[in-house]
Design a protein around this motif. Structure first.
Motif, PDB file in Angstrom:
ATOM      1  N   MET A   1       0.833  -1.211   0.000  1.00 30.04           N
ATOM      2  CA  MET A   1       0.000   0.000   0.000  1.00 30.04           C
ATOM      3  C   MET A   1       0.864   1.256   0.000  1.00 30.04           C
ATOM      4  SD  MET A   1      -2.863   1.215   2.783  1.00 30.04           S
ATOM      5  CE  MET A   1      -3.906  -0.204   2.503  1.00 30.04           C
ATOM      6  N   ASN A   2       1.818   1.317   0.939  1.00 31.90           N
ATOM      7  CA  ASN A   2       2.696   2.490   1.042  1.00 31.90           C
ATOM      8  C   ASN A   2       4.101   2.142   0.560  1.00 31.90           C
ATOM      9  OD1 ASN A   2       0.757   4.272   2.239  1.00 31.90           O
ATOM     10  ND2 ASN A   2       0.962   3.114   4.150  1.00 31.90           N
ATOM     11  N   ARG A   3       4.169   1.791  -0.709  1.00 30.19           N
ATOM     12  CA  ARG A   3       5.451   1.463  -1.322  1.00 30.19           C
ATOM     13  C   ARG A   3       5.636   2.307  -2.585  1.00 30.19           C
ATOM     14  NH1 ARG A   3       7.766  -3.553  -0.078  1.00 30.19           N
ATOM     15  NH2 ARG A   3       7.371  -4.031   2.120  1.00 30.19           N
ATOM     16  N   TYR A   4       6.845   2.810  -2.765  1.00 35.65           N
ATOM     17  CA  TYR A   4       7.193   3.512  -3.998  1.00 35.65           C
ATOM     18  C   TYR A   4       7.959   2.542  -4.898  1.00 35.65           C
ATOM     19  CZ  TYR A   4       6.122   8.524  -3.514  1.00 35.65           C
ATOM     20  OH  TYR A   4       5.501   9.749  -3.455  1.00 35.65           O
ATOM     21  N   PRO A   5       7.698   2.585  -6.216  1.00 38.05           N
ATOM     22  CA  PRO A   5       8.559   1.814  -7.124  1.00 38.05           C
ATOM     23  C   PRO A   5       9.947   2.443  -7.195  1.00 38.05           C
ATOM     24  CG  PRO A   5       6.964   3.116  -8.360  1.00 38.05           C
ATOM     25  CD  PRO A   5       6.586   3.247  -6.928  1.00 38.05           C
ATOM     26  N   ARG A 521      -4.397  15.111   8.629  1.00 31.95           N
ATOM     27  CA  ARG A 521      -5.304  14.143   8.009  1.00 31.95           C
ATOM     28  C   ARG A 521      -4.980  12.729   8.466  1.00 31.95           C
ATOM     29  NH1 ARG A 521     -10.308  14.483   5.586  1.00 31.95           N
ATOM     30  NH2 ARG A 521     -10.730  12.335   4.934  1.00 31.95           N
ATOM     31  N   ILE A 522      -3.685  12.422   8.599  1.00 29.69           N
ATOM     32  CA  ILE A 522      -3.293  11.100   9.112  1.00 29.69           C
ATOM     33  C   ILE A 522      -3.781  10.930  10.541  1.00 29.69           C
ATOM     34  CG2 ILE A 522      -1.316   9.643   9.713  1.00 29.69           C
ATOM     35  CD1 ILE A 522       0.173  10.892   7.361  1.00 29.69           C
ATOM     36  N   ARG A 523      -3.640  11.968  11.362  1.00 31.70           N
ATOM     37  CA  ARG A 523      -4.140  11.907  12.746  1.00 31.70           C
ATOM     38  C   ARG A 523      -5.640  11.674  12.776  1.00 31.70           C
ATOM     39  NH1 ARG A 523      -1.418  16.671  16.469  1.00 31.70           N
ATOM     40  NH2 ARG A 523       0.555  15.612  16.930  1.00 31.70           N
ATOM     41  N   GLU A 524      -6.350  12.343  11.897  1.00 32.39           N
ATOM     42  CA  GLU A 524      -7.801  12.182  11.868  1.00 32.39           C
ATOM     43  C   GLU A 524      -8.186  10.745  11.512  1.00 32.39           C
ATOM     44  OE1 GLU A 524     -11.691  14.058   9.556  1.00 32.39           O
ATOM     45  OE2 GLU A 524      -9.729  15.012   9.383  1.00 32.39           O
ATOM     46  N   GLU A 525      -7.467  10.164  10.553  1.00 34.72           N
ATOM     47  CA  GLU A 525      -7.749   8.766  10.188  1.00 34.72           C
ATOM     48  C   GLU A 525      -7.462   7.825  11.354  1.00 34.72           C
ATOM     49  OE1 GLU A 525      -9.116   7.679   7.413  1.00 34.72           O
ATOM     50  OE2 GLU A 525      -9.274   9.705   6.578  1.00 34.72           O
ATOM     51  N   LEU A 526      -6.372   8.102  12.090  1.00 37.30           N
ATOM     52  CA  LEU A 526      -6.060   7.277  13.256  1.00 37.30           C
ATOM     53  C   LEU A 526      -7.120   7.422  14.341  1.00 37.30           C
ATOM     54  CD1 LEU A 526      -2.202   7.876  13.511  1.00 37.30           C
ATOM     55  CD2 LEU A 526      -3.339   5.776  12.784  1.00 37.30           C
ATOM     56  N   ALA A 531      -6.279   1.602  10.495  1.00 33.77           N
ATOM     57  CA  ALA A 531      -4.974   1.001  10.752  1.00 33.77           C
ATOM     58  C   ALA A 531      -3.885   1.977  10.344  1.00 33.77           C
ATOM     59  CB  ALA A 531      -4.840  -0.304   9.962  1.00 33.77           C
ATOM     60  N   PRO A 532      -2.687   1.908  10.960  1.00 38.47           N
ATOM     61  CA  PRO A 532      -1.631   2.879  10.651  1.00 38.47           C
ATOM     62  C   PRO A 532      -1.297   2.971   9.164  1.00 38.47           C
ATOM     63  CG  PRO A 532      -1.060   1.669  12.629  1.00 38.47           C
ATOM     64  CD  PRO A 532      -2.303   1.025  12.093  1.00 38.47           C
ATOM     65  N   GLN A 533      -1.121   1.816   8.497  1.00 39.60           N
ATOM     66  CA  GLN A 533      -0.797   1.865   7.071  1.00 39.60           C
ATOM     67  C   GLN A 533      -1.921   2.512   6.265  1.00 39.60           C
ATOM     68  OE1 GLN A 533       1.978   1.412   5.830  1.00 39.60           O
ATOM     69  NE2 GLN A 533       3.125  -0.310   6.669  1.00 39.60           N
ATOM     70  N   ALA A 534      -3.179   2.159   6.608  1.00 39.33           N
ATOM     71  CA  ALA A 534      -4.324   2.744   5.898  1.00 39.33           C
ATOM     72  C   ALA A 534      -4.434   4.237   6.186  1.00 39.33           C
ATOM     73  CB  ALA A 534      -5.604   2.025   6.291  1.00 39.33           C
ATOM     74  N   ALA A 535      -4.100   4.647   7.423  1.00 38.26           N
ATOM     75  CA  ALA A 535      -4.176   6.065   7.786  1.00 38.26           C
ATOM     76  C   ALA A 535      -3.146   6.877   7.009  1.00 38.26           C
ATOM     77  CB  ALA A 535      -3.944   6.224   9.290  1.00 38.26           C
ATOM     78  N   ILE A 536      -1.920   6.314   6.862  1.00 35.59           N
ATOM     79  CA  ILE A 536      -0.890   7.031   6.089  1.00 35.59           C
ATOM     80  C   ILE A 536      -1.334   7.181   4.639  1.00 35.59           C
ATOM     81  CG2 ILE A 536       1.469   6.873   5.203  1.00 35.59           C
ATOM     82  CD1 ILE A 536       2.212   5.453   7.835  1.00 35.59           C
ATOM     83  N   HIS A 537      -1.834   6.089   4.056  1.00 32.92           N
ATOM     84  CA  HIS A 537      -2.264   6.134   2.655  1.00 32.92           C
ATOM     85  C   HIS A 537      -3.406   7.133   2.465  1.00 32.92           C
ATOM     86  CE1 HIS A 537      -3.023   4.653  -1.395  1.00 32.92           C
ATOM     87  NE2 HIS A 537      -4.318   4.615  -1.087  1.00 32.92           N
ATOM     88  N   ALA A 538      -4.402   7.080   3.352  1.00 35.44           N
ATOM     89  CA  ALA A 538      -5.563   7.975   3.232  1.00 35.44           C
ATOM     90  C   ALA A 538      -5.154   9.426   3.489  1.00 35.44           C
ATOM     91  CB  ALA A 538      -6.655   7.549   4.213  1.00 35.44           C
ATOM     92  N   GLY A 539      -4.215   9.625   4.416  1.00 35.87           N
ATOM     93  CA  GLY A 539      -3.783  10.986   4.718  1.00 35.87           C
ATOM     94  C   GLY A 539      -3.193  11.684   3.504  1.00 35.87           C
ATOM     95  N   TYR A 540      -2.305  11.007   2.790  1.00 38.39           N
ATOM     96  CA  TYR A 540      -1.691  11.610   1.606  1.00 38.39           C
ATOM     97  C   TYR A 540      -2.687  11.729   0.452  1.00 38.39           C
ATOM     98  CZ  TYR A 540       3.067  11.726   3.407  1.00 38.39           C
ATOM     99  OH  TYR A 540       4.194  12.036   4.126  1.00 38.39           O
ATOM    100  N   GLU A 541      -3.526  10.727   0.267  1.00 36.12           N
ATOM    101  CA  GLU A 541      -4.458  10.750  -0.852  1.00 36.12           C
ATOM    102  C   GLU A 541      -5.533  11.821  -0.676  1.00 36.12           C
ATOM    103  OE1 GLU A 541      -4.431   9.096  -3.698  1.00 36.12           O
ATOM    104  OE2 GLU A 541      -2.551   8.092  -3.181  1.00 36.12           O
ATOM    105  N   PHE A 589       5.392  14.619  -2.871  1.00 37.76           N
ATOM    106  CA  PHE A 589       6.138  13.535  -3.505  1.00 37.76           C
ATOM    107  C   PHE A 589       7.336  13.105  -2.658  1.00 37.76           C
ATOM    108  CE2 PHE A 589       9.072  11.770  -6.687  1.00 37.76           C
ATOM    109  CZ  PHE A 589       8.239  10.858  -7.310  1.00 37.76           C
ATOM    110  N   PHE A 590       8.149  14.084  -2.230  1.00 42.77           N
ATOM    111  CA  PHE A 590       9.366  13.739  -1.500  1.00 42.77           C
ATOM    112  C   PHE A 590       9.059  13.265  -0.079  1.00 42.77           C
ATOM    113  CE2 PHE A 590      12.938  14.946   1.251  1.00 42.77           C
ATOM    114  CZ  PHE A 590      13.981  14.273   0.629  1.00 42.77           C
ATOM    115  N   ALA A 591       8.187  14.001   0.636  1.00 42.02           N
ATOM    116  CA  ALA A 591       7.867  13.610   2.017  1.00 42.02           C
ATOM    117  C   ALA A 591       7.189  12.245   2.054  1.00 42.02           C
ATOM    118  CB  ALA A 591       6.959  14.668   2.656  1.00 42.02           C
ATOM    119  N   ARG A 592       6.344  11.954   1.074  1.00 43.48           N
ATOM    120  CA  ARG A 592       5.711  10.629   1.038  1.00 43.48           C
ATOM    121  C   ARG A 592       6.746   9.545   0.756  1.00 43.48           C
ATOM    122  NH1 ARG A 592       0.101   8.993  -2.100  1.00 43.48           N
ATOM    123  NH2 ARG A 592      -0.166   6.998  -1.025  1.00 43.48           N
ATOM    124  N   GLY A 593       7.760   9.884  -0.068  1.00 44.14           N
ATOM    125  CA  GLY A 593       8.823   8.914  -0.306  1.00 44.14           C
ATOM    126  C   GLY A 593       9.573   8.574   0.971  1.00 44.14           C
TER     127      GLY A 593
END
Length: 634
Positions: A1-5, A521-526, A531-541, A589-593
């Motif tokens: 989910m939270n992986r960069y190529p 936004r990540i805090r709000e999802e938490l 879940a932490p991984q889902a919160a990170i993904h939803a926060g950025y999206e 882009f960079f912070a998410r990386g």
């Protein structure tokens, strides 16, 4: 989910390295230097000039840190200002033997200390404006009345020529200031002249009066035409100043209009006000004259006889004498364009010239009467003339003709530049001048750097304390944003001023706002139980749409400042707009990386370090509510 190529990480690494490379020259600072440039448009600064400078410095016991040929000037860099001043005196004595007729300008300047390997990669520091680097500032007043007087004189000459072409006899044209007075003894001639004015002179208006047996036409310039002429004169003066100052090698000049009749000239790095005035006053005039081909003229050219009456002696670019007639055929005012090119038949370099209608008529008549004779183009600077070329007339000339022959590509380009430079359309005088020393500029740089650095450190401390590890990610992204901003400005060779430094400080605040939106936004999802991984993904999206909206609206305001502002406002707007674009890259882009690199590899992530996630208070048990009619007891 939270992986960069891998390719996304490759982009991040490449952008970071390129940004570091092009921002690096700005950290070396500037060193005192001496700049040698041409004092005459016909004098070239090339490798031989660089060798002369090196020999003169060696003879004077001076060793520069670096000696470079930069475009149209030679620059020698030194360690201390004392060496700089000594080098100026040495070069002045060696290169300018006659101060009344100097072939070179020896001026104090500042150059970058960045190493040669960075310069070889075309990594150069940002230009610094007058308030940061020091230099001279001039306010010039354009004599608009002089421009109108000159134009009225041209109208009088054109009107006489047109009346002669139309066979209108008996009219006497005289100029009185900006008005023309045309007197006739024949009413029919006055009628014909009025029709001529309506057909060929749209910028003029005439009032007819009768004074006894004499008919008088009072011809004046229309108000809208006068305003257009004044605007044209101002723009021509600005263009001429640009051509002359750029040709003389003054680094990063600022030449811009202020008001209706004033021009601001800023020469960063030039500390000698007298030298700057000399540069500004070196605006040339062009004249086309016939070469004296008579026996006396050839004898004078060979040095075996005196100069004939009605002729003058000038030197060409090779130092050879040329005897030129005093009668001026056309001037630089008649020349509208000069472009280098290649002859379609011989493939030899040439210069294509375009003159106005009046100049075309004159050239047509002169070329018919002087076939196979030479036509000299004389350049006057500070009252001294020099023949830059003297080609022979090989056909009937008109509004468009060319100069070709034994010239190279570089010579053709130089000749076109000299011809385009032309002369001032209106006289100017300096009404305000000021000098900003390099020490004051250094103080401004130090204060500006401190304001940006302290603001950055304060934001970094707050973000790390409030958002923990995500605050660290945001701080690194903010540092990259600042690095990219400096790198892009350096790539564009933009001029940095105090308003630009203020825009940098503002860009830091705008950039961190995007990270705050993402983290919250990540805090709000938490808080909502994700879940932490889902919160990170939803926060950025989910924060991306809000970030895009806020940055686009801010960018619109910056573009408006860029489009309608001038001077310091435009400098602020450029840095502001670039900062917005780099902030979207760094914050999203960079912070998410960084986040994906740190947390994305953990499959069973139980918690994230994003500071205290405030849980909503648990509501008390809801009380029963009754609907309908209320109950009461007696």
């Amino acid at each position: 989910m939270n992986r960069y190529p891998i390719w996304k990480y490759a982009i991040i690494v490449i952008v970071t390295l390129v940004g570091l490379l092009y921002a690096l020259p700005n950290f070396y600072g500037e060193a005192p230097a001496v700049q040698v440039s041409a004092a005459k448009s016909t004098v070239k600064v090339d490798a031989s000039t660089e060798a002369r400078v090196a020999d003169a410095l060696k003879a004077g016991g001076l060793t520069p840190d670096m000696l470079t040929l930069d475009g149209t000037s030679v620059r020698a860099r030194f360690t201390t200002p004392d060496e700089q001043l000594k080098a100026r005196d040495v070069l002045q004595r060696a290169l300018v033997p006659d101060p009344s007729d100097p072939p070179y300008v020896v001026a104090l300047n500042l150059v970058s200390r960045s190493p040669a390997w960075l310069s070889a990669l075309h990594a150069f520091p940002m230009y610094l404006g007058l308030d940061l680097r020091g230099g001279v500032h001039f306010m010039l007043q354009v004599d608009m009345q002089g421009a109108l007087d000159k134009r009225a004189e041209n109208f009088a000459s054109d009107l006489r020529t047109a009346m002669r072409d139309k066979n209108i006899r008996g009219g006497v044209v005289t100029r009185n200031g900006q008005a023309l007075d045309v007197r006739f003894r024949d009413a029919a001639a006055a009628d014909a002249t009025q029709r001529l004015l309506q057909d060929q002179f749209a910028d003029l208006t005439a009032v007819r009066t009768q004074e006894g047996a004499e008919t008088r036409l009072a011809v004046t310039i229309k108000p809208e035409a006068a305003r257009r002429l004044q605007d044209t004169a101002l723009k021509q003066n600005i263009t001429t100043l640009h051509n002359r100052i750029n040709e003389l090698g003054v680094a990063e000049p600022v030449i811009q209009q202020q008001g209706l009749d004033r021009i601001v000239v800023q020469l960063p790095g030039v500390q000698d006000t007298a030298k700057a005035k000399d540069i500004l006053g070196r605006t040339a005039t062009l004249e086309l004259r016939l070469v004296d081909e008579s026996t006396e003229g050839r004898a004078a050219e060979a040095g075996t006889g005196p100069v004939p009456f009605g002729s003058e002696r000038f030197m060409d670019r090779e130092g050879r004498p040329v005897i030129v007639r005093k009668q001026v055929i056309i001037t630089g005012e008649n020349l509208t364009d000069a472009q280098p090119g290649f002859d379609s038949q011989t493939q030899q370099p040439k210069v294509d010239l375009t003159v106005d209608a009046k100049g075309g008529r004159i050239m047509r008549d002169v070329s018919r009467e002087n076939y196979r004779k030479r036509l000299a183009i004389v350049l006057f600077e500070k009252g001294k003339g020099e023949v830059i070329t003297a080609p022979s007339i090989n056909g009937e000339l008109g509004t468009r003709f060319q100069i070709s022959g034994s010239m190279g590509v570089v010579e053709a380009n130089d000749l076109a530049l000299l011809l385009r430079a032309g002369s001032l359309a209106a006289p100017m005088e300096i009404i305000e001048e000021s000098t900003i020393g390099p020490s004051l500029g250094a103080d401004n740089i130090e204060m500006g750097f401190k304001s940006v650095a302290y603001g950055f450190l304060a934001i970094m401390v707050f973000m790390c304390a409030y958002y923990a590890m995500f605050g660290v990610f945001s701080s690194i992204a903010l540092a990259l944003n600042l690095l990219l901003l400096v790198a892009i400005l350096s790539m564009l060779q933009a001029t940095l001023t105090l308003p630009g430094i203020a825009a940098m400080a503002l860009a830091i605040g705008v950039a961190i706002d995007s990270n705050v939106l993402i983290n919250e936004r990540i805090r709000e999802e938490l808080r909502n139980g994700a879940a932490p991984q889902a919160a990170i993904h939803a926060g950025y999206e989910r924060a991306w749409a809000t970030i895009l909206d806020s940055n686009v609206t801010t960018l619109i305001a910056g573009i408006a400042l860029l489009a309608f502002g001038s001077g310091p406002v435009r400098g602020f707007a450029v840095v502001h707009c670039i900062g917005i674009v780099t902030s979207m890259f760094s914050a999203v882009f960079f912070a998410r990386g960084l986040t994906n690199l740190w947390y994305g590899r953990q499959k069973k992530l139980k918690s994230v370090s994003i500071g205290t996630v405030w849980k909503p208070p648990v509501d008390a048990e809801p009380q029963a509510q009754l609907s309908g009619k209320s109950l009461s007891t007696k």
